[in-house]
Design a protein around this motif. Structure first.
Motif, PDB file in Angstrom:
ATOM      1  N   ASP A 144       0.763  -1.030   0.559  1.00 32.30           N
ATOM      2  CA  ASP A 144       0.134   0.075  -0.161  1.00 32.30           C
ATOM      3  C   ASP A 144       0.643   0.993  -0.198  1.00 32.30           C
ATOM      4  O   ASP A 144       0.442   2.353  -1.084  1.00 32.30           O
ATOM      5  CB  ASP A 144      -0.955   0.411   1.561  1.00 32.30           C
ATOM      6  N   SER A 145       1.905   1.168   0.659  1.00 35.64           N
ATOM      7  CA  SER A 145       2.993   2.208   0.979  1.00 35.64           C
ATOM      8  C   SER A 145       3.190   2.373  -0.425  1.00 35.64           C
ATOM      9  O   SER A 145       3.505   3.978  -0.624  1.00 35.64           O
ATOM     10  CB  SER A 145       3.919   2.635   2.146  1.00 35.64           C
ATOM     11  N   ILE A 146       3.533   1.957  -1.241  1.00 37.26           N
ATOM     12  CA  ILE A 146       4.604   1.783  -2.421  1.00 37.26           C
ATOM     13  C   ILE A 146       3.380   1.909  -3.384  1.00 37.26           C
ATOM     14  O   ILE A 146       3.680   3.045  -4.465  1.00 37.26           O
ATOM     15  CB  ILE A 146       5.188   0.766  -3.034  1.00 37.26           C
ATOM     16  N   MET A 147       2.077   1.657  -3.571  1.00 37.22           N
ATOM     17  CA  MET A 147       1.003   2.081  -4.443  1.00 37.22           C
ATOM     18  C   MET A 147       1.429   3.386  -4.265  1.00 37.22           C
ATOM     19  O   MET A 147       0.277   4.474  -4.702  1.00 37.22           O
ATOM     20  CB  MET A 147      -0.242   0.838  -3.925  1.00 37.22           C
ATOM     21  N   GLU A 148       1.018   3.999  -2.971  1.00 35.18           N
ATOM     22  CA  GLU A 148       0.780   5.449  -2.637  1.00 35.18           C
ATOM     23  C   GLU A 148       1.540   6.519  -3.471  1.00 35.18           C
ATOM     24  O   GLU A 148       1.247   7.426  -3.952  1.00 35.18           O
ATOM     25  CB  GLU A 148       0.344   5.847  -1.067  1.00 35.18           C
ATOM     26  N   ALA A 149       2.666   5.846  -2.714  1.00 33.61           N
ATOM     27  CA  ALA A 149       4.022   6.340  -3.607  1.00 33.61           C
ATOM     28  C   ALA A 149       3.677   7.137  -4.922  1.00 33.61           C
ATOM     29  O   ALA A 149       4.571   7.356  -5.672  1.00 33.61           O
ATOM     30  CB  ALA A 149       4.954   6.271  -3.521  1.00 33.61           C
ATOM     31  N   GLY A 150       3.425   5.976  -6.281  1.00 36.30           N
ATOM     32  CA  GLY A 150       3.220   5.742  -7.757  1.00 36.30           C
ATOM     33  C   GLY A 150       2.122   6.705  -7.735  1.00 36.30           C
ATOM     34  O   GLY A 150       1.619   6.659  -8.898  1.00 36.30           O
ATOM     35  N   LYS A 151       1.259   6.777  -6.970  1.00 39.28           N
ATOM     36  CA  LYS A 151       0.261   8.077  -7.480  1.00 39.28           C
ATOM     37  C   LYS A 151       1.128   9.370  -8.416  1.00 39.28           C
ATOM     38  O   LYS A 151       1.803  10.055  -7.516  1.00 39.28           O
ATOM     39  CB  LYS A 151      -0.635   8.180  -6.818  1.00 39.28           C
ATOM     40  N   PRO A 152       0.023   9.885  -9.410  1.00 31.91           N
ATOM     41  CA  PRO A 152       0.689  11.332  -9.628  1.00 31.91           C
ATOM     42  C   PRO A 152       0.219  12.584  -8.880  1.00 31.91           C
ATOM     43  O   PRO A 152      -0.579  12.090  -8.330  1.00 31.91           O
ATOM     44  CB  PRO A 152      -0.172  11.318 -10.869  1.00 31.91           C
ATOM     45  N   GLU A 153       1.179  13.071  -9.226  1.00 32.65           N
ATOM     46  CA  GLU A 153       1.406  14.353  -8.340  1.00 32.65           C
ATOM     47  C   GLU A 153       0.289  15.461  -9.064  1.00 32.65           C
ATOM     48  O   GLU A 153      -0.027  15.074  -9.677  1.00 32.65           O
ATOM     49  CB  GLU A 153       2.383  15.061  -7.869  1.00 32.65           C
ATOM     50  N   PHE A 213       3.439  15.517 -14.920  1.00 25.94           N
ATOM     51  CA  PHE A 213       3.435  15.764 -16.877  1.00 25.94           C
ATOM     52  C   PHE A 213       1.888  15.281 -16.953  1.00 25.94           C
ATOM     53  O   PHE A 213       1.957  15.516 -17.944  1.00 25.94           O
ATOM     54  CB  PHE A 213       4.479  15.242 -17.064  1.00 25.94           C
ATOM     55  N   SER A 214       1.112  13.849 -16.697  1.00 24.61           N
ATOM     56  CA  SER A 214       0.021  13.902 -17.233  1.00 24.61           C
ATOM     57  C   SER A 214      -1.023  14.633 -17.330  1.00 24.61           C
ATOM     58  O   SER A 214      -1.692  15.046 -17.556  1.00 24.61           O
ATOM     59  CB  SER A 214      -0.189  11.964 -16.390  1.00 24.61           C
ATOM     60  N   LYS A 267      -3.278  16.170 -20.604  1.00 27.08           N
ATOM     61  CA  LYS A 267      -4.032  15.552 -20.336  1.00 27.08           C
ATOM     62  C   LYS A 267      -5.346  17.270 -20.205  1.00 27.08           C
ATOM     63  O   LYS A 267      -6.248  17.555 -21.318  1.00 27.08           O
ATOM     64  CB  LYS A 267      -5.485  15.039 -18.932  1.00 27.08           C
ATOM     65  N   THR A 268      -5.345  18.532 -20.023  1.00 28.22           N
ATOM     66  CA  THR A 268      -4.944  19.321 -20.092  1.00 28.22           C
ATOM     67  C   THR A 268      -5.081  20.260 -21.496  1.00 28.22           C
ATOM     68  O   THR A 268      -5.587  21.007 -21.832  1.00 28.22           O
ATOM     69  CB  THR A 268      -4.525  20.813 -18.591  1.00 28.22           C
ATOM     70  N   SER A 269      -4.040  19.596 -21.896  1.00 28.46           N
ATOM     71  CA  SER A 269      -3.371  20.280 -22.843  1.00 28.46           C
ATOM     72  C   SER A 269      -4.091  19.430 -24.280  1.00 28.46           C
ATOM     73  O   SER A 269      -4.977  20.283 -25.066  1.00 28.46           O
ATOM     74  CB  SER A 269      -1.908  20.109 -23.127  1.00 28.46           C
ATOM     75  N   LEU A 270      -4.609  18.433 -23.847  1.00 28.07           N
ATOM     76  CA  LEU A 270      -5.343  17.564 -25.271  1.00 28.07           C
ATOM     77  C   LEU A 270      -6.929  18.084 -25.204  1.00 28.07           C
ATOM     78  O   LEU A 270      -7.889  17.781 -26.137  1.00 28.07           O
ATOM     79  CB  LEU A 270      -5.208  16.345 -25.352  1.00 28.07           C
ATOM     80  N   SER A 271      -7.056  17.746 -23.338  1.00 30.47           N
ATOM     81  CA  SER A 271      -8.579  19.365 -23.491  1.00 30.47           C
ATOM     82  C   SER A 271      -8.950  20.100 -24.394  1.00 30.47           C
ATOM     83  O   SER A 271      -9.870  20.425 -25.326  1.00 30.47           O
ATOM     84  CB  SER A 271      -8.843  19.027 -22.001  1.00 30.47           C
ATOM     85  N   ALA A 272      -8.044  21.007 -24.340  1.00 31.57           N
ATOM     86  CA  ALA A 272      -8.170  22.632 -25.100  1.00 31.57           C
ATOM     87  C   ALA A 272      -7.910  22.212 -26.199  1.00 31.57           C
ATOM     88  O   ALA A 272      -8.439  22.587 -27.221  1.00 31.57           O
ATOM     89  CB  ALA A 272      -6.725  23.195 -23.994  1.00 31.57           C
TER      90      ALA A 272
END
Length: 108
Positions: free
Chosen positions: A26-35, A39-40, A44-49
């Motif tokens: 669980d701690s490893i999975m929490e660390a892997g979440k995007p900030e 960049f993702s 996503k915001t740019s593609l939406s625009a």
């Protein structure tokens, strides 16, 4: 009786090991979440625009063709904005694909 105690002890140890593994996983999975500003998210915001610009371009073309809006100046600006945004998106995609291919070529 001694066998039961040994089996219970082994079972308890297995449960404790599983709990430790679950907490570590669980701690490893929490660390892997995007900030929040990862960049993702930016991508996503740019593609939406870009998608919004394409939708706006399409609706302006339909309005111009149907005679609802006869402002050629706004139509041309919308076409140029959408075209430029799509061109920039294609360039970024090509650069990302080139970087991905370079990573694949790296020896391990």
């Amino acid at each position: 009786m001694a066998i039961k105690n040994i089996a219970m002890q082994a079972y308890t140890n297995a449960l404790q090991s599983q709990n430790k593994f679950d907490k570590k996983f669980d701690s490893i999975m929490e660390a892997g979440k995007p900030e929040a500003n990862a960049f993702s998210n930016t991508l996503k915001t740019s593609l939406s625009a870009v998608n919004d610009l394409q939708t706006q371009k399409k609706s302006m073309i339909e309005d111009f063709a149907s005679g609802k809006n006869q402002n050629v100046h706004e139509l041309m600006i919308s076409l140029q904005k959408a075209g430029l945004a799509m061109s920039m998106t294609s360039t970024v995609r090509n650069k990302v694909m080139t970087a991905y291919q370079e990573v694949l070529k790296m020896p391990f």
